[in-house]
Design a protein around this motif. Sequence first.
Motif, PDB file in Angstrom:
ATOM      1  N   LYS A   1      44.516  41.859  27.581  1.00 34.45           N
ATOM      2  CA  LYS A   1      43.604  42.931  27.164  1.00 34.45           C
ATOM      3  C   LYS A   1      42.404  43.023  28.110  1.00 34.45           C
ATOM      4  O   LYS A   1      41.987  44.118  28.495  1.00 34.45           O
ATOM      5  CB  LYS A   1      43.135  42.663  25.733  1.00 34.45           C
ATOM      6  N   SER A   2      41.861  41.888  28.521  1.00 34.13           N
ATOM      7  CA  SER A   2      40.715  41.880  29.427  1.00 34.13           C
ATOM      8  C   SER A   2      41.079  42.434  30.804  1.00 34.13           C
ATOM      9  O   SER A   2      40.329  43.222  31.382  1.00 34.13           O
ATOM     10  CB  SER A   2      40.153  40.462  29.569  1.00 34.13           C
ATOM     11  N   ILE A   3      42.217  42.036  31.336  1.00 32.38           N
ATOM     12  CA  ILE A   3      42.662  42.532  32.647  1.00 32.38           C
ATOM     13  C   ILE A   3      42.831  44.042  32.600  1.00 32.38           C
ATOM     14  O   ILE A   3      42.348  44.768  33.483  1.00 32.38           O
ATOM     15  CB  ILE A   3      43.963  41.828  33.094  1.00 32.38           C
ATOM     16  N   ARG A   4      43.493  44.544  31.562  1.00 32.80           N
ATOM     17  CA  ARG A   4      43.686  46.002  31.431  1.00 32.80           C
ATOM     18  C   ARG A   4      42.337  46.727  31.368  1.00 32.80           C
ATOM     19  O   ARG A   4      42.171  47.805  31.933  1.00 32.80           O
ATOM     20  CB  ARG A   4      44.506  46.318  30.184  1.00 32.80           C
ATOM     21  N   PHE A   5      41.383  46.142  30.672  1.00 34.48           N
ATOM     22  CA  PHE A   5      40.064  46.749  30.525  1.00 34.48           C
ATOM     23  C   PHE A   5      39.376  46.902  31.884  1.00 34.48           C
ATOM     24  O   PHE A   5      38.916  47.985  32.241  1.00 34.48           O
ATOM     25  CB  PHE A   5      39.218  45.875  29.585  1.00 34.48           C
ATOM     26  N   TYR A   6      39.319  45.829  32.672  1.00 36.02           N
ATOM     27  CA  TYR A   6      38.647  45.888  33.975  1.00 36.02           C
ATOM     28  C   TYR A   6      39.409  46.773  34.958  1.00 36.02           C
ATOM     29  O   TYR A   6      38.805  47.463  35.777  1.00 36.02           O
ATOM     30  CB  TYR A   6      38.435  44.489  34.545  1.00 36.02           C
ATOM     31  N   GLU A   7      40.735  46.769  34.878  1.00 33.26           N
ATOM     32  CA  GLU A   7      41.514  47.631  35.760  1.00 33.26           C
ATOM     33  C   GLU A   7      41.346  49.103  35.380  1.00 33.26           C
ATOM     34  O   GLU A   7      41.192  49.960  36.249  1.00 33.26           O
ATOM     35  CB  GLU A   7      42.994  47.235  35.718  1.00 33.26           C
ATOM     36  N   SER A   8      41.350  49.401  34.092  1.00 39.87           N
ATOM     37  CA  SER A   8      41.282  50.791  33.637  1.00 39.87           C
ATOM     38  C   SER A   8      39.919  51.436  33.823  1.00 39.87           C
ATOM     39  O   SER A   8      39.825  52.609  34.168  1.00 39.87           O
ATOM     40  CB  SER A   8      41.660  50.881  32.155  1.00 39.87           C
ATOM     41  N   PHE A   9      38.859  50.694  33.570  1.00 38.66           N
ATOM     42  CA  PHE A   9      37.535  51.299  33.544  1.00 38.66           C
ATOM     43  C   PHE A   9      36.634  50.924  34.719  1.00 38.66           C
ATOM     44  O   PHE A   9      35.608  51.562  34.934  1.00 38.66           O
ATOM     45  CB  PHE A   9      36.821  50.942  32.232  1.00 38.66           C
ATOM     46  N   PHE A  10      36.993  49.901  35.478  1.00 37.12           N
ATOM     47  CA  PHE A  10      36.098  49.444  36.528  1.00 37.12           C
ATOM     48  C   PHE A  10      36.727  49.478  37.921  1.00 37.12           C
ATOM     49  O   PHE A  10      36.161  48.935  38.864  1.00 37.12           O
ATOM     50  CB  PHE A  10      35.574  48.040  36.199  1.00 37.12           C
ATOM     51  N   GLY A  11      37.874  50.106  38.048  1.00 39.32           N
ATOM     52  CA  GLY A  11      38.482  50.243  39.365  1.00 39.32           C
ATOM     53  C   GLY A  11      38.833  48.927  40.020  1.00 39.32           C
ATOM     54  O   GLY A  11      38.832  48.810  41.234  1.00 39.32           O
ATOM     55  N   MET A  12      39.125  47.919  39.214  1.00 30.95           N
ATOM     56  CA  MET A  12      39.470  46.601  39.749  1.00 30.95           C
ATOM     57  C   MET A  12      40.978  46.395  39.603  1.00 30.95           C
ATOM     58  O   MET A  12      41.648  47.123  38.876  1.00 30.95           O
ATOM     59  CB  MET A  12      38.715  45.514  38.992  1.00 30.95           C
ATOM     60  N   LYS A  13      41.479  45.377  40.299  1.00 29.81           N
ATOM     61  CA  LYS A  13      42.877  45.007  40.093  1.00 29.81           C
ATOM     62  C   LYS A  13      43.002  43.494  40.163  1.00 29.81           C
ATOM     63  O   LYS A  13      42.192  42.810  40.809  1.00 29.81           O
ATOM     64  CB  LYS A  13      43.797  45.684  41.098  1.00 29.81           C
ATOM     65  N   LEU A  14      44.019  42.997  39.484  1.00 26.24           N
ATOM     66  CA  LEU A  14      44.313  41.570  39.506  1.00 26.24           C
ATOM     67  C   LEU A  14      44.875  41.223  40.878  1.00 26.24           C
ATOM     68  O   LEU A  14      45.891  41.764  41.300  1.00 26.24           O
ATOM     69  CB  LEU A  14      45.322  41.225  38.405  1.00 26.24           C
ATOM     70  N   LEU A  15      44.195  40.323  41.583  1.00 24.24           N
ATOM     71  CA  LEU A  15      44.590  39.961  42.944  1.00 24.24           C
ATOM     72  C   LEU A  15      45.129  38.538  43.048  1.00 24.24           C
ATOM     73  O   LEU A  15      46.005  38.261  43.863  1.00 24.24           O
ATOM     74  CB  LEU A  15      43.399  40.121  43.895  1.00 24.24           C
ATOM     75  N   VAL A  16      44.579  37.641  42.240  1.00 26.32           N
ATOM     76  CA  VAL A  16      44.942  36.223  42.346  1.00 26.32           C
ATOM     77  C   VAL A  16      45.006  35.629  40.948  1.00 26.32           C
ATOM     78  O   VAL A  16      44.176  35.939  40.087  1.00 26.32           O
ATOM     79  CB  VAL A  16      43.894  35.440  43.192  1.00 26.32           C
ATOM     80  N   ARG A  17      45.999  34.766  40.725  1.00 21.16           N
ATOM     81  CA  ARG A  17      46.099  34.011  39.470  1.00 21.16           C
ATOM     82  C   ARG A  17      46.292  32.543  39.817  1.00 21.16           C
ATOM     83  O   ARG A  17      46.997  32.197  40.756  1.00 21.16           O
ATOM     84  CB  ARG A  17      47.276  34.520  38.639  1.00 21.16           C
ATOM     85  N   MET A  18      45.650  31.685  39.024  1.00 20.13           N
ATOM     86  CA  MET A  18      45.715  30.251  39.305  1.00 20.13           C
ATOM     87  C   MET A  18      45.852  29.477  38.000  1.00 20.13           C
ATOM     88  O   MET A  18      45.029  29.624  37.092  1.00 20.13           O
ATOM     89  CB  MET A  18      44.420  29.846  40.028  1.00 20.13           C
TER      90      MET A  18
END
Length: 195
Positions: free
Chosen positions: A52-69
């Motif tokens: 839910k948090s990833i979708r929120f930042y991607e949808s409204f803040f023009g961000m994308k998930l780049l790295v996962r650890m």
Amino acid sequence: MHAKDIENYQIEFIQKTFKQNTPSYLKTSKTYPLYQLPTMGLITLRTTDPIKSIRFYESFFGMKLLVRMYVNRSNGFTLYFLGDNNLVVPNPDIDAIENREWMYQQNSTFIELQYYWGSEHQKGFKLQTIEDEPIGFAGVKFETRDLKKIEKDFLINNISINPHVNLIQSRNELRVKSPSNYTLIIQEGNECLNH
């Protein structure tokens, strides 16, 4: 290296290269001077619902998930790094280790979402927000060239916003809560959210 500020918030200093790729001038210097300006690399926010948090930042803040650890310490946690959606990682696999070193060398700030495994099921587990401790961290501020469009996007998606005027800077702002209840401030300015 880890340190804490006067309000007990953790500050982490990260070398921009992995140890095996340390530049020779850092290996030979006794003082390890900064040969370039430091950057604010990561802002860490905890979440109990990473999807839910990833979708929120991607949808409204023009961000994308780049790295996962994935981190196998104590009960384990996963770190999700979101950045500008115009950035291109060296490897399209978000788990690729070379993407981490690449990320540390960027001159932009990333949101690091920290998810403790199973925290959403732990009785009494709570994320600390400004409402819990009114002194200290107040939120994360973003700037955009089109505040009206972002306001419309939030309203269309039934996300509650609080319009506000920053009297010190004479700028209009929107305040919104992230899915993890952090205050996010969106301010009209020269920097651009990709909206």
